[in-house]
Design an enzyme around this catalytic site. Structure first.
Site, PDB file in Angstrom:
ATOM      1  CG  ASN A  78      -1.496   1.308   1.561  1.00 25.29           C
ATOM      2  OD1 ASN A  78      -2.412   1.774   0.874  1.00 25.29           O
ATOM      3  ND2 ASN A  78      -0.955   1.969   2.571  1.00 25.29           N
ATOM      4  NE  ARG A 112      13.441  -8.515  -6.244  1.00 25.93           N
ATOM      5  CZ  ARG A 112      14.133  -7.841  -5.316  1.00 25.93           C
ATOM      6  NH1 ARG A 112      14.672  -8.471  -4.292  1.00 25.93           N
ATOM      7  NH2 ARG A 112      14.259  -6.533  -5.406  1.00 25.93           N
ATOM      8  CE1 TYR A 142       0.400   8.202  -6.892  1.00 22.88           C
ATOM      9  CE2 TYR A 142      -1.572   9.119  -7.899  1.00 22.88           C
ATOM     10  CZ  TYR A 142      -0.981   8.306  -6.949  1.00 22.88           C
ATOM     11  OH  TYR A 142      -1.767   7.602  -6.058  1.00 22.88           O
ATOM     12  CE  LYS A 146      -0.254   4.676  -6.682  1.00 22.70           C
ATOM     13  NZ  LYS A 146       0.060   3.664  -5.655  1.00 22.70           N
TER      14      LYS A 146
END
Ligand code: NAP
Length: 243
Positions: A78, A112, A142, A146
């Site tokens: 997050n 990972r 940004y 995303k």
């Protein structure tokens, strides 16, 4: 699906959507290790320092978190941020690097590092954004980050196909958190204006989407949730009440 007794890592747990999700997971009986740089602000079963842009910090975090939890059922990637609201010709190397390293490299790194510890029946979730589905003005780095995150999640879903690990992205719209304060580098007036004369989503609204995906029956993979404030159709198109 009952979450009682499960274990979770939540990144970006010191504020906003991450903090709300930690709270809701714990209420559902999940043991949660939260990570962020401002570790003192995290309210989790265990709070550990984490800088997702740093390999050493991330590896140390995952090592300690997994040792504490004894195995991992849920990873919620997050942590993220935007910097600035300017046309791209005003951009600079430092902002671009921070935005990409946090939202893209950091998410790949944490996934990972955690993946070898995710047990069968596990679930990896991400906070994406409406900015990763539709561009809006003065936000190019940004938006790129995303969109990049969404591409990574699609690739990961392909690689994990056939394994007992679910993958979900929650693409959130306008949510009232410290996101704008960070984006405007501490300018509280500008940050406040972002949420004025409109009913934004709350961090709890987004956390509810995370919990929804987690609690579906095991054979159901909620690939993507797109959730916006009613008064918006994209990151850039928001209808405000007259002030
Ligand atoms: P927030 O209140 O500013 O929270 C951001 C969290 O990310 C903080 O806990 C912060 O912790 C953490 N973080 C930032 N850089 C980090 C790093 N290098 N290492 C570890 N943690 C880091 O904003 P938010 O709205 O809850 O943001 C959460 C996610 O939602 C982000 O991915 C954001 O892009 C996404 N999102 C937000 C909105 C919105 O309108 N608010 C909309 C769509 C998507 P520290 O600073 O303590 O490290």
């Amino acid at each position: 699906m009952n979450l009682q007794g499960r274990t979770a890592i939540v990144t970006g747990a010191s504020s906003g959507i991450g903090a709300a999700t930690v709270r809701k997971l714990r209420e559902a009986g999940v043991r949660v290790v939260g990570g962020a740089r401002r570790v003192e602000r995290i309210e989790a079963d265990l709070a550990l320092p984490l800088d997702v842009t740093d390999e050493e910090s991330s590896a140390a975090f995952v090592g300690r978190a997994v040792a504490e939890l004894g195995g991992l059922d849920i990873l919620y990637n997050n942590a993220g941020l935007a910097l600035g609201r300017y046309p791209f010709w005003e951009s600079n190397e430092e902002d671009e690097a921070t935005v990409l390293h946090t939202n893209v490299d950091g998410v790949l790194r944490m996934t990972r590092l955690c993946l070898p510890h995710v047990r069968d029946g596990g679930h990896i979730l991400f906070t994406g954004s409406v900015a990763g589905r539709q561009a809006y003005e003065n936000a190019a780095s940004y938006v790129a980050a995303k969109f990049g995150l969404r591409g990574f999640v699609y690739g990961l879903r392909e690689d994990l196909l056939g394994r007992d690990i679910r993958v979900t992205t929650v693409d959130a719209g306008l949510t009232e958190t410290e996101f704008s304060l960070v984006r405007f580098k501490g300018d509280a007036e500008r940050a406040k204006a972002v949420y004025e004369n409109v009913d934004p989503l709350t961090p709890d609204d987004v956390a509810d989407c995370v919990l929804f995906a987690l609690t579906r029956p095991p054979h159901v993979n909620v690939d993507e949730v797109v959730v916006k404030a009613l008064a918006q159709s994209s990151g850039g198109r928001i209808v405000r009440r007259p002030s």
